[in-house]
Motif scaffolding. Structure first.
Motif, PDB file in Angstrom:
ATOM      1  N   ALA A   1      -2.374  13.652  -8.774  1.00 57.95           N
ATOM      2  CA  ALA A   1      -3.561  14.042  -8.001  1.00 57.95           C
ATOM      3  C   ALA A   1      -3.648  13.245  -6.698  1.00 57.95           C
ATOM      4  O   ALA A   1      -3.934  13.799  -5.630  1.00 57.95           O
ATOM      5  CB  ALA A   1      -4.816  13.824  -8.847  1.00 57.95           C
ATOM      6  N   GLU A   2      -3.355  11.954  -6.788  1.00 55.55           N
ATOM      7  CA  GLU A   2      -3.411  11.111  -5.587  1.00 55.55           C
ATOM      8  C   GLU A   2      -2.343  11.517  -4.574  1.00 55.55           C
ATOM      9  O   GLU A   2      -2.572  11.488  -3.370  1.00 55.55           O
ATOM     10  CB  GLU A   2      -3.261   9.632  -5.971  1.00 55.55           C
ATOM     11  CG  GLU A   2      -4.564   9.061  -6.516  1.00 55.55           C
ATOM     12  CD  GLU A   2      -4.398   7.707  -7.197  1.00 55.55           C
ATOM     13  OE1 GLU A   2      -3.280   7.142  -7.160  1.00 55.55           O
ATOM     14  OE2 GLU A   2      -5.390   7.226  -7.783  1.00 55.55           O
ATOM     15  N   SER A   3      -1.175  11.909  -5.074  1.00 57.42           N
ATOM     16  CA  SER A   3      -0.112  12.368  -4.164  1.00 57.42           C
ATOM     17  C   SER A   3      -0.561  13.606  -3.411  1.00 57.42           C
ATOM     18  O   SER A   3      -0.302  13.740  -2.211  1.00 57.42           O
ATOM     19  CB  SER A   3       1.164  12.708  -4.942  1.00 57.42           C
ATOM     20  OG  SER A   3       1.666  11.574  -5.568  1.00 57.42           O
ATOM     21  N   ILE A   4      -1.207  14.523  -4.117  1.00 54.62           N
ATOM     22  CA  ILE A   4      -1.687  15.752  -3.462  1.00 54.62           C
ATOM     23  C   ILE A   4      -2.719  15.379  -2.395  1.00 54.62           C
ATOM     24  O   ILE A   4      -2.656  15.844  -1.258  1.00 54.62           O
ATOM     25  CB  ILE A   4      -2.286  16.721  -4.504  1.00 54.62           C
ATOM     26  CG1 ILE A   4      -1.189  17.178  -5.492  1.00 54.62           C
ATOM     27  CG2 ILE A   4      -2.921  17.935  -3.808  1.00 54.62           C
ATOM     28  CD1 ILE A   4      -1.710  17.908  -6.715  1.00 54.62           C
ATOM     29  N   GLN A   5      -3.624  14.494  -2.777  1.00 57.41           N
ATOM     30  CA  GLN A   5      -4.688  14.092  -1.862  1.00 57.41           C
ATOM     31  C   GLN A   5      -4.148  13.450  -0.576  1.00 57.41           C
ATOM     32  O   GLN A   5      -4.646  13.713   0.508  1.00 57.41           O
ATOM     33  CB  GLN A   5      -5.626  13.127  -2.568  1.00 57.41           C
ATOM     34  CG  GLN A   5      -6.978  13.015  -1.889  1.00 57.41           C
ATOM     35  CD  GLN A   5      -8.040  12.547  -2.869  1.00 57.41           C
ATOM     36  OE1 GLN A   5      -7.738  11.821  -3.823  1.00 57.41           O
ATOM     37  NE2 GLN A   5      -9.266  12.966  -2.664  1.00 57.41           N
ATOM     38  N   LYS A   6      -3.099  12.638  -0.739  1.00 56.76           N
ATOM     39  CA  LYS A   6      -2.499  11.940   0.413  1.00 56.76           C
ATOM     40  C   LYS A   6      -1.982  12.915   1.467  1.00 56.76           C
ATOM     41  O   LYS A   6      -1.805  12.541   2.619  1.00 56.76           O
ATOM     42  CB  LYS A   6      -1.334  11.071  -0.061  1.00 56.76           C
ATOM     43  CG  LYS A   6      -1.753   9.700  -0.541  1.00 56.76           C
ATOM     44  CD  LYS A   6      -0.506   8.877  -0.861  1.00 56.76           C
ATOM     45  CE  LYS A   6      -0.826   7.810  -1.891  1.00 56.76           C
ATOM     46  NZ  LYS A   6       0.377   7.370  -2.627  1.00 56.76           N
ATOM     47  N   HIS A   7      -1.664  14.153   1.036  1.00 58.27           N
ATOM     48  CA  HIS A   7      -1.092  15.114   1.978  1.00 58.27           C
ATOM     49  C   HIS A   7      -2.158  15.905   2.745  1.00 58.27           C
ATOM     50  O   HIS A   7      -1.819  16.708   3.596  1.00 58.27           O
ATOM     51  CB  HIS A   7      -0.159  16.080   1.237  1.00 58.27           C
ATOM     52  CG  HIS A   7       1.142  15.437   0.849  1.00 58.27           C
ATOM     53  ND1 HIS A   7       1.220  14.550  -0.201  1.00 58.27           N
ATOM     54  CD2 HIS A   7       2.383  15.527   1.379  1.00 58.27           C
ATOM     55  CE1 HIS A   7       2.481  14.136  -0.294  1.00 58.27           C
ATOM     56  NE2 HIS A   7       3.203  14.707   0.638  1.00 58.27           N
ATOM     57  N   GLN A   8      -3.423  15.678   2.411  1.00 58.14           N
ATOM     58  CA  GLN A   8      -4.479  16.482   3.046  1.00 58.14           C
ATOM     59  C   GLN A   8      -4.643  16.175   4.532  1.00 58.14           C
ATOM     60  O   GLN A   8      -5.137  17.021   5.279  1.00 58.14           O
ATOM     61  CB  GLN A   8      -5.800  16.301   2.291  1.00 58.14           C
ATOM     62  CG  GLN A   8      -5.703  16.948   0.908  1.00 58.14           C
ATOM     63  CD  GLN A   8      -6.963  16.764   0.073  1.00 58.14           C
ATOM     64  OE1 GLN A   8      -7.787  15.912   0.357  1.00 58.14           O
ATOM     65  NE2 GLN A   8      -7.083  17.566  -0.958  1.00 58.14           N
ATOM     66  N   HIS A   9      -4.209  14.988   4.951  1.00 61.81           N
ATOM     67  CA  HIS A   9      -4.345  14.649   6.372  1.00 61.81           C
ATOM     68  C   HIS A   9      -3.295  15.366   7.216  1.00 61.81           C
ATOM     69  O   HIS A   9      -3.430  15.482   8.418  1.00 61.81           O
ATOM     70  CB  HIS A   9      -4.248  13.135   6.577  1.00 61.81           C
ATOM     71  CG  HIS A   9      -2.859  12.619   6.383  1.00 61.81           C
ATOM     72  ND1 HIS A   9      -2.370  12.286   5.145  1.00 61.81           N
ATOM     73  CD2 HIS A   9      -1.838  12.440   7.265  1.00 61.81           C
ATOM     74  CE1 HIS A   9      -1.107  11.895   5.285  1.00 61.81           C
ATOM     75  NE2 HIS A   9      -0.768  11.989   6.545  1.00 61.81           N
TER      76      HIS A   9
ATOM     77  N   GLN B   1      -3.191  11.268 -12.756  1.00 60.62           N
ATOM     78  CA  GLN B   1      -3.881  10.619 -11.637  1.00 60.62           C
ATOM     79  C   GLN B   1      -2.935  10.365 -10.453  1.00 60.62           C
ATOM     80  O   GLN B   1      -3.284  10.600  -9.297  1.00 60.62           O
ATOM     81  CB  GLN B   1      -4.484   9.300 -12.116  1.00 60.62           C
ATOM     82  CG  GLN B   1      -5.420   8.682 -11.098  1.00 60.62           C
ATOM     83  CD  GLN B   1      -5.832   7.262 -11.489  1.00 60.62           C
ATOM     84  OE1 GLN B   1      -5.669   6.871 -12.638  1.00 60.62           O
ATOM     85  NE2 GLN B   1      -6.352   6.523 -10.539  1.00 60.62           N
TER      86      GLN B   1
END
Lengths: 147, 77
Positions: free
Chosen positions: A21-29, A18
């Motif tokens: 996954a959250e680290s990857i998501q944080k980079h989407q911006h 988790q």
């Protein structure tokens, strides 16, 4: 001279899927990023005689490790055109099958991220004062040594 | 004059503690000699020495309040 800001790389216990996954998501911006290279170190259940490795208990010379990590980060940023680098390493017990090291490099194009990630992992293993005690299934232990 | 000694990895088992204080040790060689005398098992272990977090190759003069770490081979990751 710019201020030396140490980042804490240590996590208590395993690095969870988790968290990754959250680290990857944080980079989407950050849409200048075109490539992520991720390394995950996982604890192996090596066979040791009759027993298996049940987990690894990590300890570190934390202060020195964070200073060393700062130095390594600076060198990698200097050498490769990477946008960001993140390193997370476990302390305490990590059961076999779980992740103990998470290295995350991002860049515009893939080569820089992949090469920076590879060099980071090599340097982390060789230079950070971290020790892993392999706990066996019969509760005996042995000290791991990086090759 | 006193220096703090930090112990890591398998060395914590040999010493039974993670840190100790040594008085009147002029340099890192003196630290090694003093500890190897008190804990002969230390002679069988491969380790590096760091003074105030810097790894020492050879010998280094110590001053009051410095921290000396004895570090077996690393095994992070």
């Amino acid at each position: 001279m710019k201020e030396k800001k140490l980042k804490n790389i240590f996590i208590n216990g395993a690095v969870s899927a988790q968290f990754i996954a959250e680290s990857i998501q944080k980079h989407q911006h950050n849409t200048t990023i075109g490539a992520h290279s991720i390394f995950l170190g996982q604890v192996r259940a090596d066979q040791i005689g009759e027993e298996k490795v049940a987990g690894i208990n990590y300890t570190a010379y934390e202060e020195m490790a964070l200073n060393k990590m700062y130095e390594i980060r600076e060198a990698i940023f200097e050498k490769y055109p990477v946008i960001c680098l993140h390193v997370h390493h476990s302390l305490g017990l990590v059961p076999a099958g779980e992740v103990c090291l998470f290295v995350f490099c991002s860049s515009v194009h893939r080569k820089a991220a992949m090469e920076a990630c590879d060099e980071l992992v090599e340097r982390i293993k060789a230079e950070l004062p971290i020790w892993g005690k392999e706990i066996l299934t019969n509760a005996a232990h042995q000290w791991k040594e990086n090759k | 004059m006193k220096v703090e000694i930090l112990l890591f990895g398998r060395l914590t088992e040999i010493f039974g503690v993670t840190h100790l204080l040594l008085a009147d040790v002029a340099d890192t060689d003196a630290v090694r000699n003093r500890l190897e005398e008190q804990f002969p098992a230390l002679k069988q272990v491969k380790y590096q020495v760091a003074a105030d977090q810097l790894i020492i190759h050879g010998n280094k003069q110590l001053t009051d309040g410095m921290t000396v770490a004895l570090m077996p081979p690393f095994s992070g990751g």
